[in-house]
Scaffold this motif. Structure first.
Motif, PDB file in Angstrom:
ATOM      1  N   LYS A  51      17.979  -7.881   3.582  1.00  0.00           N
ATOM      2  CA  LYS A  51      17.151  -6.740   3.208  1.00  0.00           C
ATOM      3  C   LYS A  51      17.271  -5.717   4.308  1.00  0.00           C
ATOM      4  CE  LYS A  51      13.148  -7.154   1.451  1.00  0.00           C
ATOM      5  NZ  LYS A  51      13.489  -6.486   0.188  1.00  0.00           N
ATOM      6  N   VAL A  52      17.509  -4.466   3.907  1.00  0.00           N
ATOM      7  CA  VAL A  52      17.678  -3.413   4.890  1.00  0.00           C
ATOM      8  C   VAL A  52      16.520  -2.441   4.880  1.00  0.00           C
ATOM      9  CG1 VAL A  52      20.176  -3.558   4.793  1.00  0.00           C
ATOM     10  CG2 VAL A  52      18.993  -2.057   3.220  1.00  0.00           C
ATOM     11  N   LEU A  53      15.520  -2.608   3.989  1.00  0.00           N
ATOM     12  CA  LEU A  53      14.355  -1.722   3.971  1.00  0.00           C
ATOM     13  C   LEU A  53      13.144  -2.445   4.540  1.00  0.00           C
ATOM     14  CD1 LEU A  53      14.694   0.022   0.507  1.00  0.00           C
ATOM     15  CD2 LEU A  53      15.492   0.762   2.731  1.00  0.00           C
ATOM     16  N   PRO A  54      12.278  -1.756   5.292  1.00  0.00           N
ATOM     17  CA  PRO A  54      11.127  -2.423   5.922  1.00  0.00           C
ATOM     18  C   PRO A  54      10.081  -2.841   4.906  1.00  0.00           C
ATOM     19  CG  PRO A  54      11.086  -0.065   6.315  1.00  0.00           C
ATOM     20  CD  PRO A  54      12.396  -0.355   5.666  1.00  0.00           C
ATOM     21  N   ALA A  55       9.171  -3.704   5.348  1.00  0.00           N
ATOM     22  CA  ALA A  55       8.199  -4.316   4.438  1.00  0.00           C
ATOM     23  C   ALA A  55       7.151  -3.322   3.966  1.00  0.00           C
ATOM     24  CB  ALA A  55       7.515  -5.503   5.133  1.00  0.00           C
ATOM     25  N   TYR A  56       6.859  -2.244   4.750  1.00  0.00           N
ATOM     26  CA  TYR A  56       5.759  -1.367   4.354  1.00  0.00           C
ATOM     27  C   TYR A  56       6.109  -0.527   3.133  1.00  0.00           C
ATOM     28  CZ  TYR A  56       8.346   1.886   7.356  1.00  0.00           C
ATOM     29  OH  TYR A  56       9.315   2.629   7.967  1.00  0.00           O
ATOM     30  N   PHE A  57       7.330  -0.621   2.561  1.00  0.00           N
ATOM     31  CA  PHE A  57       7.632   0.086   1.322  1.00  0.00           C
ATOM     32  C   PHE A  57       6.803  -0.457   0.142  1.00  0.00           C
ATOM     33  CE2 PHE A  57      12.082   1.714   2.524  1.00  0.00           C
ATOM     34  CZ  PHE A  57      11.477   2.663   3.317  1.00  0.00           C
ATOM     35  N   ARG A  58       6.276  -1.654   0.244  1.00  0.00           N
ATOM     36  CA  ARG A  58       5.534  -2.254  -0.870  1.00  0.00           C
ATOM     37  C   ARG A  58       4.092  -1.731  -0.947  1.00  0.00           C
ATOM     38  NH1 ARG A  58       7.408  -8.510   0.202  1.00  0.00           N
ATOM     39  NH2 ARG A  58       9.652  -8.166   0.065  1.00  0.00           N
ATOM     40  N   SER A  59       3.648  -0.900  -0.004  1.00  0.00           N
ATOM     41  CA  SER A  59       2.268  -0.422  -0.011  1.00  0.00           C
ATOM     42  C   SER A  59       1.986   0.499  -1.198  1.00  0.00           C
ATOM     43  CB  SER A  59       1.979   0.309   1.301  1.00  0.00           C
ATOM     44  OG  SER A  59       2.834   1.437   1.433  1.00  0.00           O
ATOM     45  N   GLN A  60       3.001   0.906  -1.944  1.00  0.00           N
ATOM     46  CA  GLN A  60       2.763   1.727  -3.134  1.00  0.00           C
ATOM     47  C   GLN A  60       1.914   0.965  -4.149  1.00  0.00           C
ATOM     48  OE1 GLN A  60       3.483   4.852  -3.557  1.00  0.00           O
ATOM     49  NE2 GLN A  60       2.804   5.021  -5.661  1.00  0.00           N
ATOM     50  N   ARG A  61       2.065  -0.329  -4.236  1.00  0.00           N
ATOM     51  CA  ARG A  61       1.249  -1.137  -5.153  1.00  0.00           C
ATOM     52  C   ARG A  61      -0.227  -1.093  -4.737  1.00  0.00           C
ATOM     53  NH1 ARG A  61       2.417  -4.935  -8.801  1.00  0.00           N
ATOM     54  NH2 ARG A  61       4.612  -4.930  -8.182  1.00  0.00           N
ATOM     55  N   GLN A  62      -0.507  -1.112  -3.431  1.00  0.00           N
ATOM     56  CA  GLN A  62      -1.895  -1.053  -2.970  1.00  0.00           C
ATOM     57  C   GLN A  62      -2.511   0.301  -3.300  1.00  0.00           C
ATOM     58  OE1 GLN A  62      -3.640  -3.597  -1.583  1.00  0.00           O
ATOM     59  NE2 GLN A  62      -5.407  -2.227  -1.763  1.00  0.00           N
ATOM     60  N   ILE A  63      -1.661   1.369  -3.224  1.00  0.00           N
ATOM     61  CA  ILE A  63      -2.181   2.693  -3.599  1.00  0.00           C
ATOM     62  C   ILE A  63      -2.576   2.703  -5.066  1.00  0.00           C
ATOM     63  CG2 ILE A  63      -1.525   5.115  -3.872  1.00  0.00           C
ATOM     64  CD1 ILE A  63       0.189   4.840  -1.383  1.00  0.00           C
ATOM     65  N   ILE A  64      -1.790   2.063  -5.919  1.00  0.00           N
ATOM     66  CA  ILE A  64      -2.128   2.001  -7.346  1.00  0.00           C
ATOM     67  C   ILE A  64      -3.421   1.216  -7.562  1.00  0.00           C
ATOM     68  CG2 ILE A  64      -1.336   1.127  -9.575  1.00  0.00           C
ATOM     69  CD1 ILE A  64       1.510   1.698  -8.680  1.00  0.00           C
ATOM     70  N   ILE A  65      -3.570   0.118  -6.828  1.00  0.00           N
ATOM     71  CA  ILE A  65      -4.792  -0.695  -6.969  1.00  0.00           C
ATOM     72  C   ILE A  65      -6.015   0.116  -6.551  1.00  0.00           C
ATOM     73  CG2 ILE A  65      -5.991  -2.732  -6.115  1.00  0.00           C
ATOM     74  CD1 ILE A  65      -3.262  -4.097  -5.886  1.00  0.00           C
TER      75      ILE A  65
END
Length: 627
Positions: free
Chosen positions: A407-421
């Motif tokens: 994986k070449v992208l950092p983990a904080y890219f997944r925070s978009q799901r938290q914004i939706i929640i």
């Protein structure tokens, strides 16, 4: 039209020069012809005389063309005072002149007609003519040795005893080299009459030599120190050896005088190269499965020096996700198209994906392994790996597998799901909170969306925003204010070039120069982490985030939610595109060019030390002053 006197003077000059040139060069030409005819054959002498005559004619013609009316006029002006430096008027017709020029031409012509023509010719070169005549006479009178010895010369006496060992030399009367190539090459046997040749790798060379006078023993000494003793059979010395690498060797004799020609001889080996693979299909290393695709077509072309005998398709199937990835390998022997040259083969295969168990989320990696007909050990060539990937499932986040997937992208890219929640929770509570508090929470989620968007922008070469940090509304509770302030600090602390360091710039500091005059990441082309297709998807995700942030800042989370969901789907596509298969292969060095070994040829060689040189201390004071 020029004056007739000019033409008469030009003719006199040309005739005088031809006579001088002939008397000066003909005696020398005759002397050289006599000398060459007495040293070489008559044909050579005649050819020499013809070439010399052609050269003299060309030289004479060029000199005669230089004697022009302009040259005559210049000599008249220089040697005749009565012409008043106006002889050039004689080259023009009276009709072309008027006034004083016409009158002056008449005066010059009248003076030239009344007086005798001046002498403009060069004097006779009597000294040069005399030297040429004397050389011709000397060549004809002085005897020179002829090219062939007299027929009455007595035969040379044959030395005996110790004098014979000093004078005689062993001569190679005849040499024959039989080359038998390995059977798998299909090359016919051949015979060479020289001791230097080229031969295929693994060929057997057989020497047959005849020497005069016959020595007591003959051997071949190779450069690696090995020795091949030849055996005598009816006056012929014979021996054979298998040649696997290029080498140098020389003849050695015992019990006889030294060889007249003891130079090194060379055998150049033509190495059997590994097969070359050309991939026609697929046309790219990573292919994504189409929605209606049931099979995968492969097309390879293979070429080899002598022939291809075996081709196998190595297949690796990676299934699962996260830490539950399983890898299975299998090989499939391929059959070449019928007919054609065995050195040029084409392999085509259509893989049934259902038969291989290729399902959603899988990766299929294939490589072609080809062996040629070299014996005893065949050469092996491997093609690059080609991957067939199942389309990314947007609902499932991909995980990395150590050794297989990176994986070449950092983990904080997944925070978009938290914004939706958070947005969905705010929409559900909308009737309950007050308007000002609702606005503050919506603006806080908008700040989170902005932070995420800016972090994405780093991978596209975008710059952080500066200026107003998005102050929250004045009326909000202390906890929300602290949370909002911490988010703004996180937004600006990472990339605030203007206030970093808090002090004046330091002269010579690379960091201050870069922060003041430019950035290295303010162009999208500088973001080399992602490929163009992935960068395009990421730009689309940023556009969706812009719209989501706009509606969140306007306290309209319901309108922002669709943009947030579309941004999440695009993010998942970016994450899926970062799965990269790494083939586990060993170190494969290119083959050594045997044809250049032991030759001393240094063309195209590089200095292993590279362009680095020892540092010079002459500029040390300048560096100290600069620091």
């Amino acid at each position: 039209m020029s004056h007739p006197a000019i033409g008469r003077l030009q003719g006199r000059l040309r005739r005088r020069w031809i006579a001088q040139f002939a008397l000066s060069t003909l005696p020398l030409l005759i002397a050289l012809f006599a000398l060459v005819s007495r040293i070489a054959t008559a044909q050579v002498a005649i050819a020499f005389a013809g070439i010399a005559a052609v050269i003299l004619v060309v030289f004479a013609s060029r000199h005669l063309r230089a004697i022009t009316p302009g040259m005559i006029v210049r000599r008249l002006d220089a040697g005749t005072v009565t012409l008043e430096d106006s002889a050039d008027l004689l080259l023009r017709t009276p009709d072309d002149l008027d006034g004083l020029a016409h009158l002056q031409r008449e005066r010059v012509a009248a003076r030239l007609d009344l007086a005798a023509l001046p002498e403009l010719r060069d004097p006779w070169p009597w000294r040069r003519i005399l030297i040429g005549v004397l050389l011709a006479i000397a060549t004809a009178v002085i005897p020179l040795p002829t090219k062939n010895p007299p027929a009455t010369q007595p035969p040379a006496t044959v030395a005996t005893g110790a004098d014979a060992n000093k004078i005689e030399q062993t001569t190679l009367v005849s040499a024959r080299l039989d080359i038998k190539a390995p059977g798998y090459t299909g090359l016919p046997e051949r015979v060479e009459a020289v001791l230097d040749t080229q031969l295929a790798e693994g060929s057997v060379a057989r020497w047959q030599l005849r020497l005069d006078p016959p020595p007591g023993a003959v051997s071949l000494r190779f450069l690696d120190g090995s020795l091949l003793a030849l055996k005598e059979d009816a006056g012929t010395w014979q021996g054979e050896r298998r040649i696997d690498a290029s080498m140098l060797y020389r003849l050695e004799v015992e019990g006889a005088a030294p060889l007249a020609d003891d130079r090194l001889h060379r055998l150049d080996v033509i190495v059997d190269l590994a097969p070359e693979i050309r991939v026609n299909a697929p046309d790219k290393t990573l292919s994504v499965l189409d929605s209606d695709q049931k099979s995968w077509s492969l097309d390879f072309e293979v070429s080899d020096d002598y022939g291809v005998v075996d081709a196998q398709l190595a297949m690796t199937l990676a299934q699962g996700s996260g830490e539950q990835v399983t890898v299975s390998e299998r090989s499939l022997r391929l059959q070449a198209d019928a007919g054609g040259d065995p050195r040029q083969r084409r392999y085509r295969r259509r893989l049934d994906l259902a038969e291989l168990g290729f399902v959603a989320g899988d990766d299929l990696i294939v490589r072609l392994l080809v062996h040629d007909n070299r014996r005893p050990a065949a050469n092996l060539s491997r093609s690059p790996s080609y991957i067939l990937r199942w389309p990314a499932d947007n609902a499932v986040a991909s995980e990395g597998v150590d050794g297989i997937v990176q994986k070449v992208l950092p983990a904080y890219f997944r925070s978009q799901r938290q914004i939706i929640i958070d947005t969905e929770a705010l929409i559900a509570e909308r009737p309950l909170p007050a308007a000002e508090k609702f606005l503050a929470r919506s603006d806080s989620i908008g700040v989170d969306q902005k932070i995420l968007r800016l972090r994405y922008g780093q991978f596209l070469g975008e710059e952080f925003e500066s200026g107003d940090r998005g102050k929250p509304p004045a009326k909000q509770d202390k906890g929300e204010h602290d949370e909002h302030a911490s988010q703004q600090d996180a937004l600006t602390s990472e990339h605030d070039h203007e206030v970093a360091g808090g002090g004046a710039p330091v002269f010579g500091s690379a960091t201050d120069v870069l922060s003041e005059y430019g950035h290295t990441h303010d162009h999208a082309e500088a973001a080399t982490l992602l490929d163009p297709e992935t960068r395009k998807i990421l730009k689309a995700a940023l556009a969706e985030m812009w719209q989501a942030e706009l509606h969140l800042r306007q306290a309209d989370p319901t309108a922002a939610l669709p943009y947030e969901n579309r941004a999440l789907l695009l993010i998942k596509q970016v994450q899926q595109s970062t799965r990269i298969y790494l083939a586990r292969v060993g170190l494969e060095l290119p083959p050594v060019d045997e044809s250049r070994r032991l030759s001393g040829e240094r063309k195209d060689l590089r200095d292993p030390r590279g362009p680095l040189r020892a540092a010079s201390l002459e500029h040390a004071p300048i560096g100290e002053v600069y620091q």
